[in-house]
Design a protein around this motif. Structure first.
Motif, mmCIF file in Angstrom:
data_model
loop_
_atom_site.group_PDB
_atom_site.id
_atom_site.type_symbol
_atom_site.label_atom_id
_atom_site.label_comp_id
_atom_site.label_asym_id
_atom_site.label_seq_id
_atom_site.Cartn_x
_atom_site.Cartn_y
_atom_site.Cartn_z
ATOM 1 N N HIS A 272 -18.992 -1.935 10.016
ATOM 2 C CA HIS A 272 -18.180 -0.734 9.817
ATOM 3 C C HIS A 272 -16.709 -1.104 9.626
ATOM 4 O O HIS A 272 -15.815 -0.526 10.255
ATOM 5 N N ARG A 273 -16.492 -2.077 8.755
ATOM 6 C CA ARG A 273 -15.137 -2.485 8.418
ATOM 7 C C ARG A 273 -14.417 -1.339 7.699
ATOM 8 O O ARG A 273 -14.982 -0.673 6.832
ATOM 9 N N LEU A 274 -13.165 -1.150 8.060
ATOM 10 C CA LEU A 274 -12.395 -0.034 7.523
ATOM 11 C C LEU A 274 -11.789 -0.415 6.177
ATOM 12 O O LEU A 274 -10.867 -1.220 6.091
ATOM 13 N N ASN A 275 -12.335 0.158 5.130
ATOM 14 C CA ASN A 275 -11.811 0.018 3.775
ATOM 15 C C ASN A 275 -11.648 1.412 3.188
ATOM 16 O O ASN A 275 -12.039 2.408 3.821
ATOM 17 N N PRO A 276 -11.050 1.561 2.014
ATOM 18 C CA PRO A 276 -10.825 2.912 1.492
ATOM 19 C C PRO A 276 -12.087 3.761 1.395
ATOM 20 O O PRO A 276 -12.045 4.967 1.648
ATOM 21 N N SER B 155 -5.098 -8.736 -2.488
ATOM 22 C CA SER B 155 -3.831 -8.382 -3.129
ATOM 23 C C SER B 155 -2.988 -7.576 -2.150
ATOM 24 O O SER B 155 -3.529 -6.856 -1.301
ATOM 25 N N GLN B 156 -1.669 -7.694 -2.281
ATOM 26 C CA GLN B 156 -0.771 -6.968 -1.389
ATOM 27 C C GLN B 156 -0.926 -5.468 -1.547
ATOM 28 O O GLN B 156 -0.839 -4.715 -0.572
ATOM 29 N N SER B 157 -1.171 -5.010 -2.771
ATOM 30 C CA SER B 157 -1.307 -3.567 -2.999
ATOM 31 C C SER B 157 -2.517 -3.007 -2.265
ATOM 32 O O SER B 157 -2.487 -1.876 -1.773
ATOM 33 N N ARG B 158 -3.585 -3.794 -2.168
ATOM 34 C CA ARG B 158 -4.762 -3.349 -1.410
ATOM 35 C C ARG B 158 -4.447 -3.245 0.073
ATOM 36 O O ARG B 158 -4.913 -2.331 0.749
ATOM 37 N N THR B 159 -3.670 -4.197 0.582
ATOM 38 C CA THR B 159 -3.269 -4.147 1.990
ATOM 39 C C THR B 159 -2.492 -2.872 2.269
ATOM 40 O O THR B 159 -2.748 -2.166 3.251
ATOM 41 N N TYR B 160 -1.536 -2.545 1.411
ATOM 42 C CA TYR B 160 -0.741 -1.328 1.587
ATOM 43 C C TYR B 160 -1.612 -0.080 1.492
ATOM 44 O O TYR B 160 -1.454 0.865 2.268
ATOM 45 N N MET C 52 -4.867 0.264 2.110
ATOM 46 C CA MET C 52 -5.754 0.422 3.262
ATOM 47 C C MET C 52 -4.981 0.898 4.489
ATOM 48 O O MET C 52 -5.433 1.775 5.223
ATOM 49 N N ASP C 53 -3.790 0.326 4.690
ATOM 50 C CA ASP C 53 -2.975 0.754 5.823
ATOM 51 C C ASP C 53 -2.553 2.212 5.663
ATOM 52 O O ASP C 53 -2.585 2.985 6.623
ATOM 53 N N ALA C 54 -2.176 2.604 4.443
ATOM 54 C CA ALA C 54 -1.766 3.991 4.200
ATOM 55 C C ALA C 54 -2.919 4.951 4.468
ATOM 56 O O ALA C 54 -2.731 6.030 5.047
ATOM 57 N N LYS C 55 -4.112 4.558 4.076
ATOM 58 C CA LYS C 55 -5.269 5.426 4.297
ATOM 59 C C LYS C 55 -5.601 5.551 5.777
ATOM 60 O O LYS C 55 -5.967 6.629 6.248
ATOM 61 N N LEU C 56 -5.482 4.447 6.531
ATOM 62 C CA LEU C 56 -5.758 4.550 7.960
ATOM 63 C C LEU C 56 -4.691 5.386 8.652
ATOM 64 O O LEU C 56 -5.005 6.178 9.551
ATOM 65 N N ARG C 57 -3.424 5.239 8.242
ATOM 66 C CA ARG C 57 -2.373 6.086 8.810
ATOM 67 C C ARG C 57 -2.688 7.558 8.564
ATOM 68 O O ARG C 57 -2.526 8.404 9.453
ATOM 69 N N SER C 58 -3.142 7.885 7.365
ATOM 70 C CA SER C 58 -3.495 9.271 7.043
ATOM 71 C C SER C 58 -4.666 9.752 7.887
ATOM 72 O O SER C 58 -4.667 10.888 8.397
ATOM 73 N N VAL D 72 4.234 8.658 17.918
ATOM 74 C CA VAL D 72 3.230 7.976 17.103
ATOM 75 C C VAL D 72 3.278 8.505 15.674
ATOM 76 O O VAL D 72 3.286 7.733 14.703
ATOM 77 N N LEU D 73 3.331 9.831 15.529
ATOM 78 C CA LEU D 73 3.398 10.427 14.189
ATOM 79 C C LEU D 73 4.665 10.002 13.465
ATOM 80 O O LEU D 73 4.634 9.751 12.253
ATOM 81 N N ASP D 74 5.766 9.898 14.182
ATOM 82 C CA ASP D 74 7.010 9.442 13.551
ATOM 83 C C ASP D 74 6.849 8.024 13.020
ATOM 84 O O ASP D 74 7.308 7.712 11.908
ATOM 85 N N GLU D 75 6.210 7.160 13.787
ATOM 86 C CA GLU D 75 5.988 5.786 13.326
ATOM 87 C C GLU D 75 5.033 5.744 12.139
ATOM 88 O O GLU D 75 5.231 4.968 11.197
ATOM 89 N N ILE D 76 4.006 6.588 12.172
ATOM 90 C CA ILE D 76 3.064 6.646 11.053
ATOM 91 C C ILE D 76 3.783 7.072 9.780
ATOM 92 O O ILE D 76 3.613 6.473 8.714
ATOM 93 N N ARG D 77 4.601 8.104 9.888
ATOM 94 C CA ARG D 77 5.303 8.619 8.702
ATOM 95 C C ARG D 77 6.379 7.662 8.224
ATOM 96 O O ARG D 77 6.683 7.603 7.030
ATOM 97 N N GLY D 78 6.949 6.888 9.158
ATOM 98 C CA GLY D 78 8.043 6.003 8.791
ATOM 99 C C GLY D 78 7.619 4.604 8.432
ATOM 100 O O GLY D 78 8.459 3.745 8.145
ATOM 101 N N ASP D 79 6.308 4.335 8.432
ATOM 102 C CA ASP D 79 5.830 2.979 8.202
ATOM 103 C C ASP D 79 6.142 2.483 6.795
ATOM 104 O O ASP D 79 6.465 1.328 6.579
ATOM 105 N N ASN D 80 5.994 3.362 5.808
ATOM 106 C CA ASN D 80 6.353 3.060 4.414
ATOM 107 C C ASN D 80 5.666 1.802 3.881
ATOM 108 O O ASN D 80 6.260 1.005 3.144
ATOM 109 N N GLY D 81 4.391 1.650 4.280
ATOM 110 C CA GLY D 81 3.617 0.563 3.711
ATOM 111 C C GLY D 81 3.950 -0.813 4.241
ATOM 112 O O GLY D 81 3.541 -1.818 3.662
ATOM 113 N N THR D 82 4.698 -0.891 5.340
ATOM 114 C CA THR D 82 5.043 -2.203 5.888
ATOM 115 C C THR D 82 3.994 -2.708 6.850
ATOM 116 O O THR D 82 4.150 -3.760 7.426
ATOM 117 N N GLY D 83 2.894 -1.951 7.062
ATOM 118 C CA GLY D 83 1.772 -2.238 7.922
ATOM 119 C C GLY D 83 1.543 -3.654 8.375
ATOM 120 O O GLY D 83 2.455 -4.371 8.725
#
Length: 239
Positions: A21-25, A75-80, A82-88, A223-234
């Motif tokens: 159950h690896r977390l991917n998009p 790829s770096q774009s995939r990393t960003y 996946m992190d954006a989707k988990l934040r959402s 927590v929500l502030d950190e999620i919104r402010g992450d800006n893909g730096t995951g």
């Protein structure tokens, strides 16, 4: 990917199949779609609207073994992404207008533990599995929002140290003692049964779901502030 079933006022979201159950998009989108169904079913405009609770569990040896790193790190774009989707997804759990319960049926590692920790209550089987924040061992730097969520949910500084700065593999009974989870149970089946009993107890309180969600969002505002402010730096590899 996952299924959603309703038993009375209890929704059960199950990560299906024997894998990790690896977390991917794809998996994250499937879970998020299930949450959208729950949200629609409990809104005041729904004909069947009533107090409800959500249980998340999984088949097999793993609750979730974290991010799908083999997919993301190509790829770096995939990393960003996946992190954006988990934040959402975590934001959706925090704003969901029902109490949420994670019935951890196996290993919950790294982002998989973050998924479990996004719930209001965390129950775990004691006969198999552990909690493991593996980032120190695999040389990844934790996103700030991971740390904010852990700090908000794990009260003991020593417990946080052991999770993050020792990368301990924490079994259910130890996790109860450290205040990381609420209770430990003898099997996957007993864990889910206990989660259903807890869900029924919470539903019986007949709380207004949107008031419940607003209090949770206020409680986890940092927590929500950190999620919104992450800006893909995951997550990042070692410096």
């Amino acid at each position: 990917m996952c299924t959603l079933e309703r038993k009375g006022n209890i929704f059960i979201l199950t990560l299906t199949g024997p894998g990790e159950h690896r977390l991917n998009p794809t998996l994250i989108d499937s879970i998020q779609s299930a949450l959208t169904q729950v949200r629609a079913a409990v809104t005041p405009t729904s004909a069947s609207s009533s107090p409800a609770a959500l249980i998340t569990t999984a088949h097999g040896k793993f609750f979730s073994n974290g991010y799908d790193l083999s997919w993301a790190q190509s790829s770096q774009s995939r990393t960003y992404l996946m992190d954006a989707k988990l934040r959402s997804l975590v934001s959706d759990f925090i704003s969901l207008p029902v109490p949420t319960i994670a019935a951890v049926s196996g290993h919950a590692s790294a982002a998989g533990f973050i998924l479990a920790l996004s719930h209001d209550h965390l129950l775990m089987r004691r006969d198999r599995g552990f909690i493991y924040m593996s980032e120190l061992d695999i040389e990844l730097i934790l996103p700030a929002w991971f740390l904010a969520l852990i700090e908000s949910k794990v009260g003991s500084p020593r417990a946080r140290r052991d999770l993050l700065l020792r990368a301990d593999k924490v079994t259910a009974d130890v996790a109860v003692k450290k205040g990381i989870i609420d209770s430990a149970h003898d099997s996957a089946e007993e864990t889910i049964e206990a989660a259903v009993r807890l869900g029924e107890e919470l539903v019986g309180r007949k709380w207004n779901g949107h008031v419940y969600a607003q209090i949770r969002m206020d409680l986890l505002s940092e927590v929500l502030d950190e999620i919104r402010g992450d800006n893909g730096t995951g997550m990042r590899s070692k410096l």
